[in-house]
Design a protein around this motif. Structure first.
Motif, short mmCIF file in Angstrom:
data_model
loop_
_atom_site.label_atom_id
_atom_site.label_comp_id
_atom_site.label_asym_id
_atom_site.label_seq_id
_atom_site.Cartn_x
_atom_site.Cartn_y
_atom_site.Cartn_z
N GLN A 501 0.81 -1.22 0.00
CA GLN A 501 0.00 0.00 0.00
C GLN A 501 0.84 1.26 0.00
N HIS A 502 1.91 1.26 0.79
CA HIS A 502 2.68 2.50 0.98
C HIS A 502 3.88 2.56 0.05
N HIS A 503 4.21 3.78 -0.36
CA HIS A 503 5.42 3.97 -1.15
C HIS A 503 6.65 3.75 -0.27
N GLY A 504 7.62 3.10 -0.83
CA GLY A 504 8.84 2.81 -0.08
C GLY A 504 9.67 1.79 -0.83
N GLU A 505 10.69 1.26 -0.16
CA GLU A 505 11.57 0.31 -0.82
C GLU A 505 10.84 -0.95 -1.26
N ALA A 506 9.96 -1.46 -0.41
CA ALA A 506 9.21 -2.67 -0.77
C ALA A 506 8.33 -2.44 -1.98
N PHE A 507 7.70 -1.28 -2.03
CA PHE A 507 6.85 -0.94 -3.18
C PHE A 507 7.67 -0.88 -4.46
N CYS A 508 8.80 -0.18 -4.42
CA CYS A 508 9.65 -0.06 -5.61
C CYS A 508 10.14 -1.42 -6.07
N ALA A 509 10.45 -2.31 -5.14
CA ALA A 509 10.91 -3.65 -5.50
C ALA A 509 9.82 -4.43 -6.24
N ILE A 510 8.58 -4.33 -5.76
CA ILE A 510 7.47 -5.04 -6.41
C ILE A 510 7.22 -4.48 -7.81
N GLU A 511 7.22 -3.16 -7.94
CA GLU A 511 7.01 -2.56 -9.26
C GLU A 511 8.11 -3.01 -10.22
N GLY A 512 9.34 -3.08 -9.72
CA GLY A 512 10.46 -3.54 -10.55
C GLY A 512 10.28 -4.99 -10.99
N LYS A 513 9.79 -5.86 -10.09
CA LYS A 513 9.57 -7.27 -10.44
C LYS A 513 8.49 -7.40 -11.50
N LEU A 514 7.43 -6.61 -11.41
CA LEU A 514 6.38 -6.65 -12.42
C LEU A 514 6.92 -6.25 -13.79
N ARG A 515 7.67 -5.16 -13.82
CA ARG A 515 8.23 -4.69 -15.10
C ARG A 515 9.18 -5.74 -15.69
N GLN A 516 10.04 -6.31 -14.86
CA GLN A 516 11.00 -7.30 -15.34
C GLN A 516 10.30 -8.54 -15.88
N SER A 517 9.27 -9.00 -15.18
CA SER A 517 8.56 -10.19 -15.61
C SER A 517 7.85 -9.97 -16.94
N VAL A 518 7.24 -8.81 -17.12
CA VAL A 518 6.56 -8.50 -18.38
C VAL A 518 7.57 -8.38 -19.51
N ARG A 519 8.73 -7.76 -19.25
CA ARG A 519 9.76 -7.61 -20.29
C ARG A 519 10.29 -8.97 -20.77
N ARG A 520 10.42 -9.90 -19.86
CA ARG A 520 10.92 -11.22 -20.24
C ARG A 520 9.91 -12.02 -21.04
N TRP A 521 8.66 -11.59 -20.99
CA TRP A 521 7.57 -12.30 -21.66
C TRP A 521 7.21 -11.67 -23.00
N LEU A 522 7.09 -10.34 -23.01
CA LEU A 522 6.63 -9.62 -24.21
C LEU A 522 7.63 -8.55 -24.62
N SER A 523 7.81 -8.38 -25.92
CA SER A 523 8.62 -7.27 -26.41
C SER A 523 7.79 -5.99 -26.30
N ASP A 524 8.44 -4.85 -26.43
CA ASP A 524 7.71 -3.58 -26.34
C ASP A 524 6.62 -3.52 -27.40
N ARG A 525 6.93 -4.00 -28.61
CA ARG A 525 5.92 -3.96 -29.69
C ARG A 525 4.74 -4.85 -29.36
N GLU A 526 5.01 -6.06 -28.84
CA GLU A 526 3.91 -6.96 -28.49
C GLU A 526 3.06 -6.40 -27.36
N LEU A 527 3.72 -5.76 -26.40
CA LEU A 527 3.00 -5.18 -25.27
C LEU A 527 2.08 -4.05 -25.72
#
Length: 532
Positions: A501-527
């Motif tokens: 819920q709150h902004h902080g290190e844990a939040f930034c880590a989760i957002e980074g994991k989401l971005r990384q997982s999507v990048r490994r699955w789809l190219s920018d064009r496919e996304l």
């Protein structure tokens, strides 16, 4: 004709008066406060300030009111006695501590009330009974400030009176003038947010990208002090007021600050509000839900995640959007929005779509205004690009939740038959037409029309209610064409709030994991192709 003259000596060392001003954070503010408080507690309906420069080049402050005035005993044993106070129940004042900055710390002073005249300087005064009688009380104080500060004093008085709302707080009006001109007060002020706290009613506006929160602390609508707090981040600050339930008992003896315990409590309250402002902002908005289909229940769930809409799923595509709102919403508060939304066709927006409309639930609720009016709402919702944005937003949310990391950490999808999708190789990661869920609750999307909010992620507060991920079309489509990259950035950010819920290190880590997982699955064009 004078009938009697007494000379009295105040039994306080003269050195006390010299240092009295330094015992206040702002003795001029405190002096204005004490004059107004005394007059108001004396039932005055009119209080007049007059500023002038005398022959010595010093400022004279004249204060008069039409209150009950004072008898001899009140003058000697209350007003001119340090610590003396006989305020009635319900009065604003109570400690009788401010006599030094009102009178004794200045060059000279005079007080005229009923048939009594007091003339003094420092610790000595002369009390005279006069043959004539005046109504109310008239006071003059010769300050040490020279005439160059006249304008500064005028602005100080105007600023103080602008924060007063005694009429709103107590129901008793008072007119305050300066040099014959009536000064505006805060009886009709509007604020975006209002909350009930353990200290009293608190109202405020949010200041974006600021770190200093400031509140005018009041008792019965009369400002006592300004309390400021600084946050470690610049995500937002709050500016408003706090009306103390405990009155002056929550303040120090000179009413210039909180007691230590109250200050800690106040700091905690404001700190939590700053930290959770997005949740507060979300909670004050009007909640509208439209266009429900037969995915209202999550398969395998013990409770429904939405209203019973079994009769709505057979609606033809051209049917009007269905409007639903919480039971707490007053009918007249949503009538305009309901009529407006009926003119929008069912086929234009995704199923289970939500709207958050910023109705300013404020201290003066009778004067509340909406951030977006009903006519503007229907105009915005009828735009082709707004409808396209709604579908793109849903596609972005579903696509990100379909990434490998998300599926392993709470996300799930159900097909149109209500069956869990677990064979992603056969499905081809096609989530169109499926229902997205997170930890057993449906995930819906919608628009938020809330000032200064680009997006919101709701946290369900009742069993079965869905998660809701909002985007503000007014801010994203401010340019002629919005960019899908901006939409994706907001989607990653708001979805990360499902886990943290709150902004902080844990939040930034989760957002980074989401971005990384999507990048490994789809190219920018496919996304980007999935968003169109």
């Amino acid at each position: 004709m004078n009938t009697m003259t007494d000379v009295r000596q105040v039994q306080v060392p003269h050195t006390y008066f010299q240092k009295a001003k330094t015992e206040y954070a702002d003795w001029r503010w405190a002096m204005i406060r004490e004059f107004l408080q005394n007059a108001y507690d004396a039932q005055a309906a009119n209080i007049d300030f007059l500023l002038a420069a005398n022959e010595a080049g010093r400022i004279e402050l004249h204060v008069s009111d039409d209150g009950t005035g004072m008898d001899r005993d009140t003058l000697e044993n209350v007003l001119l006695c340090m610590g003396g106070s006989r305020k009635l129940a319900g009065s604003i004042g109570g400690f009788g501590y401010a006599k030094a900055i009102l009178f004794f710390a200045h060059h000279r002073y005079s007080i005229c009330t009923r048939n009594l005249l007091v003339e003094g300087s420092g610790g000595e005064y002369r009390l005279t009974e006069e043959s004539t009688t005046v109504s109310g009380t008239r006071m003059t104080v010769e300050l040490a400030d020279d005439s160059s500060l006249l304008d500064a004093w005028r602005e100080r008085i105007k600023g103080y009176v602008a924060a007063c709302f005694m009429e709103f707080a107590t129901g008793r009006p008072v007119a305050i003038t300066l040099d014959g001109v009536v000064l505006p007060q805060n009886n009709d002020g509007l604020y975006d947010f209002a909350v009930k706290t353990s200290l009293g009613d608190l109202w405020y506006d949010e200041q974006q990208e600021a770190s200093r929160s400031a509140f005018v602390v009041t008792v019965a609508g009369l400002p006592m002090l300004i309390e400021a707090l600084y946050s470690s981040t610049n995500q937002s600050a709050l500016s408003g007021g706090l009306e103390l339930d405990a009155g002056s008992a929550a303040l120090t003896a000179n009413r210039d600050g909180f007691t230590s315990a109250m200050r800690d409590q106040f700091s905690k309250i404001v700190g939590e509000l700053v930290q959770n402002q997005s949740a507060v902002r979300y909670g004050k908005a009007l909640d509208l839900s439209i266009n429900f289909d037969d995915f209202s229940a999550i398969p395998g769930s013990s409770s429904s995640s939405g209203p019973d809409t079994s009769s709505e799923s057979s609606l033809p595509p051209s049917a009007p959007l269905l409007l639903m709102c919480p039971n707490t919403a007053k009918p007249d508060a949503v009538a305009g929005y309901a009529a407006a939304l009926r003119r929008i066709t069912h086929e234009r927006y995704p199923a289970n779509f939500h709207l958050k409309v910023d109705s300013l639930a404020v201290r003066r609720s009778a004067n509340s205004q909406a951030y977006i009016t009903a006519p503007l709402l229907v105009a915005e919702m009828n735009k082709q690009r707004t409808a396209k944005l709604a579908h793109s937003w849903r596609a972005a949310i579903s696509t990100i939740l379909c990434c490998d990391w998300s599926l392993k950490n709470g996300a799930a999808f159900y097909d149109q038959q209500g069956q869990l999708i677990d064979d992603w190789e056969s499905n081809g990661a096609d989530v169109s037409g499926s229902q997205t869920c997170f930890r057993g609750r449906r995930v819906d999307v919608g628009f938020c029309f809330i000032a200064n909010a680009e997006g919101l992620c709701s946290t369900p507060t009742i069993d079965g209610s869905p998660h809701r991920i909002f985007i503000n079309p007014l801010l994203l489509t401010a340019e002629t064409r919005y960019r899908h990259g901006d939409l994706l950035d907001l989607a990653f950010h708001e979805l990360a709030h499902l886990w943290e819920q709150h902004h902080g290190e844990a939040f930034c880590a989760i957002e980074g994991k989401l971005r990384q997982s999507v990048r490994r699955w789809l190219s920018d064009r496919e996304l980007l192709a999935r968003l169109t």
